[in-house]
Design a protein around this motif. Structure first.
Motif, mmCIF file in Angstrom:
data_model
loop_
_atom_site.group_PDB
_atom_site.id
_atom_site.type_symbol
_atom_site.label_atom_id
_atom_site.label_comp_id
_atom_site.label_asym_id
_atom_site.label_seq_id
_atom_site.Cartn_x
_atom_site.Cartn_y
_atom_site.Cartn_z
ATOM 1 N N UNK A 37 39.462 -7.578 -57.890
ATOM 2 C CA UNK A 37 40.880 -7.332 -58.106
ATOM 3 C C UNK A 37 41.624 -6.859 -56.880
ATOM 4 N N UNK A 38 40.940 -6.760 -55.758
ATOM 5 C CA UNK A 38 41.568 -6.295 -54.518
ATOM 6 C C UNK A 38 42.623 -7.296 -54.044
ATOM 7 N N UNK A 39 43.784 -6.804 -53.682
ATOM 8 C CA UNK A 39 44.834 -7.652 -53.115
ATOM 9 C C UNK A 39 44.671 -7.699 -51.603
ATOM 10 N N UNK A 40 45.014 -8.824 -51.015
ATOM 11 C CA UNK A 40 44.805 -8.966 -49.570
ATOM 12 C C UNK A 40 45.616 -7.955 -48.770
ATOM 13 N N UNK A 41 46.785 -7.540 -49.296
ATOM 14 C CA UNK A 41 47.590 -6.554 -48.567
ATOM 15 C C UNK A 41 46.853 -5.231 -48.456
ATOM 16 N N UNK A 42 45.980 -4.935 -49.430
ATOM 17 C CA UNK A 42 45.173 -3.723 -49.353
ATOM 18 C C UNK A 42 44.003 -3.911 -48.397
ATOM 19 N N UNK A 43 43.363 -5.063 -48.465
ATOM 20 C CA UNK A 43 42.224 -5.335 -47.591
ATOM 21 C C UNK A 43 42.658 -5.408 -46.130
ATOM 22 N N UNK A 44 43.890 -5.850 -45.896
ATOM 23 C CA UNK A 44 44.384 -5.956 -44.520
ATOM 24 C C UNK A 44 44.489 -4.586 -43.852
ATOM 25 N N UNK A 45 44.696 -3.524 -44.646
ATOM 26 C CA UNK A 45 44.755 -2.179 -44.064
ATOM 27 C C UNK A 45 43.401 -1.791 -43.477
ATOM 28 N N UNK A 46 42.340 -2.256 -44.118
ATOM 29 C CA UNK A 46 41.004 -1.990 -43.584
ATOM 30 C C UNK A 46 40.720 -2.871 -42.370
ATOM 31 N N UNK A 47 41.168 -4.105 -42.412
ATOM 32 C CA UNK A 47 40.914 -4.992 -41.272
ATOM 33 C C UNK A 47 41.618 -4.489 -40.019
ATOM 34 N N UNK A 48 42.733 -3.770 -40.193
ATOM 35 C CA UNK A 48 43.445 -3.248 -39.027
ATOM 36 C C UNK A 48 42.590 -2.230 -38.271
ATOM 37 N N UNK A 49 41.673 -1.553 -38.952
ATOM 38 C CA UNK A 49 40.750 -0.635 -38.286
ATOM 39 C C UNK A 49 40.011 -1.370 -37.177
ATOM 40 N N UNK A 50 39.622 -2.601 -37.464
ATOM 41 C CA UNK A 50 38.821 -3.377 -36.527
ATOM 42 C C UNK A 50 39.673 -4.232 -35.588
ATOM 43 N N UNK A 51 40.810 -4.730 -36.074
ATOM 44 C CA UNK A 51 41.703 -5.487 -35.195
ATOM 45 C C UNK A 51 42.169 -4.614 -34.036
ATOM 46 N N UNK A 52 42.482 -3.357 -34.323
ATOM 47 C CA UNK A 52 42.911 -2.429 -33.275
ATOM 48 C C UNK A 52 41.766 -2.072 -32.336
ATOM 49 N N UNK A 53 40.537 -2.383 -32.759
ATOM 50 C CA UNK A 53 39.351 -2.174 -31.927
ATOM 51 C C UNK A 53 38.998 -3.448 -31.169
ATOM 52 N N UNK A 54 39.869 -4.468 -31.256
ATOM 53 C CA UNK A 54 39.640 -5.709 -30.517
ATOM 54 C C UNK A 54 38.679 -6.672 -31.175
ATOM 55 N N UNK A 55 38.529 -6.591 -32.500
ATOM 56 C CA UNK A 55 37.595 -7.455 -33.229
ATOM 57 C C UNK A 55 38.324 -8.606 -33.923
ATOM 58 N N UNK A 58 37.616 -11.379 -40.718
ATOM 59 C CA UNK A 58 37.705 -12.365 -41.789
ATOM 60 C C UNK A 58 37.764 -11.595 -43.099
ATOM 61 N N UNK A 59 38.808 -11.838 -43.899
ATOM 62 C CA UNK A 59 38.990 -11.123 -45.168
ATOM 63 C C UNK A 59 38.833 -12.084 -46.340
ATOM 64 N N UNK A 60 38.085 -11.636 -47.346
ATOM 65 C CA UNK A 60 37.929 -12.465 -48.547
ATOM 66 C C UNK A 60 37.603 -11.576 -49.740
ATOM 67 N N UNK A 61 38.191 -11.903 -50.891
ATOM 68 C CA UNK A 61 37.895 -11.222 -52.149
ATOM 69 C C UNK A 61 37.526 -12.266 -53.196
ATOM 70 N N UNK A 62 36.409 -12.081 -53.850
ATOM 71 C CA UNK A 62 35.937 -13.032 -54.858
ATOM 72 C C UNK A 62 36.850 -13.026 -56.073
ATOM 73 N N UNK A 63 37.021 -14.188 -56.737
ATOM 74 C CA UNK A 63 37.842 -14.250 -57.954
ATOM 75 C C UNK A 63 37.265 -13.376 -59.072
ATOM 76 N N UNK A 64 38.155 -12.857 -59.905
ATOM 77 C CA UNK A 64 37.720 -11.990 -61.005
ATOM 78 C C UNK A 64 36.748 -12.708 -61.935
ATOM 79 N N UNK A 65 37.014 -13.986 -62.192
ATOM 80 C CA UNK A 65 36.147 -14.730 -63.104
ATOM 81 C C UNK A 65 34.715 -14.767 -62.599
ATOM 82 N N UNK A 66 34.568 -14.940 -61.299
ATOM 83 C CA UNK A 66 33.225 -15.011 -60.734
ATOM 84 C C UNK A 66 32.511 -13.669 -60.852
#
Length: 289
Positions: A37-55, A58-66
């Motif tokens: 149920x994670x929205x990409x706008x929430x996951x992007x806040x975590x990815x910024x931890x690493x983008x600011x570190x020069x990394x 890749x962000x992905x969240x599995x569908x709820x059905x799966x």
């Protein structure tokens, strides 16, 4: 960015940031696997931890059905998804970079489990150089109450209370029957992700971030997992945030969380480079004998 099959996002750092942090070496690729149920706008806040570190991230969240249907009923739908995600590294020609996972809750852990198996068993993916992983709010073992709470948090107020009661009862009954009552038999067809990863864990370092206040994933499940991996002689670290709720450690303790993740990433990359250097020296020695 998305392709025709899975909806993912990939972000490349600017060259100056990458050079400042990694000084001419290949910047790591961090694969973030979101919670159910994670929205990409929430996951992007975590990815910024690493983008600011020069990394690269890749962000992905599995569908709820799966997560809540296919995997609960023993259909390994996410195994194919994990393969497609690893293929992304080849599509963008970053397969020679250090790879690092950041995994959230059981929804992300299911995907991570299949990725680990592919990285171990597939001749193609075995060439990827994974240096470490952070596991946030997971993994959890067979826990019917926690599974229902996870479903409730995912669906939220969007579902009518009467319908929610029916869905919760059906889901709880399914999980209890398949994952508790029949598990001695069904485990030969589809092992629980927790058991599979406890018995066949990866060799790279892993950092478990959890909280005793988590009402979805029992802290004892995380602690039992780290104890099992330590007993196997594997590199494992953990940190109990104490009071933060499920997948809320970053929100409650942003500075502490960010520094912990970045420090662990840097140590994993350094350790991976040392191991790769030893491997090259050993190969040269064999060739000269």
């Amino acid at each position: 960015m998305a392709d025709d099959e899975i909806d993912y996002n990939i972000v490349f750092p600017d060259a100056a940031t990458s050079e400042r942090h990694w000084q001419g070496t290949k910047e790591p690729v961090v694969v973030l696997l979101g919670w159910a149920g994670c929205k990409d706008k929430h996951l992007s806040k975590y990815s910024s931890i690493y983008n600011e570190q020069g990394c690269v991230t890749v962000r992905y969240t599995a569908p709820l059905k799966a997560v809540f249907v296919s995997e609960s009923f023993g259909f390994k739908e996410l195994s194919g998804t994990a393969q497609k995600l690893l293929d992304v590294l080849y599509d963008y020609e970053v397969e020679n970079s250090p790879v690092f996972f950041h995994v959230f809750s059981n929804g992300g852990f299911m995907l991570y489990r299949y990725a680990v198996e592919l990285l171990r068993d597939s001749e193609r993916f075995r060439q990827l150089r994974v240096v470490g992983a952070v596991l946030d709010s997971g993994p959890g073992g067979a826990n019917v109450r926690g599974a229902v709470r996870a479903l409730a948090a995912t669906l939220g107020p969007r579902v009518h209370p009467a319908l929610w009661c029916v869905l919760a009862a059906l889901f709880a009954a399914t999980v209890f029957v398949l994952r508790v009552v029949l598990y001695p038999v069904t485990k030969y067809v589809h092992r629980h992700h927790y058991d599979a990863m406890r018995d066949g864990p990866p060799r790279w370092p892993q950092l478990f971030l959890y909280s005793r206040a988590d009402r979805v994933i029992r802290h004892t499940d995380v602690e039992d997992m780290t104890a099992a991996l330590s007993a196997k002689g594997l590199p494992v670290e953990s940190e109990d945030f104490g009071s933060s709720a499920h997948v809320s450690h970053f929100r409650e303790f942003p500075a502490r969380y960010t520094q912990r993740c970045r420090d662990f990433l840097v140590s994993c990359v350094a350790g991976g480079e040392e191991a790769e250097g030893r491997g090259r020296r050993q190969r040269r020695n064999v060739q000269t004998q």
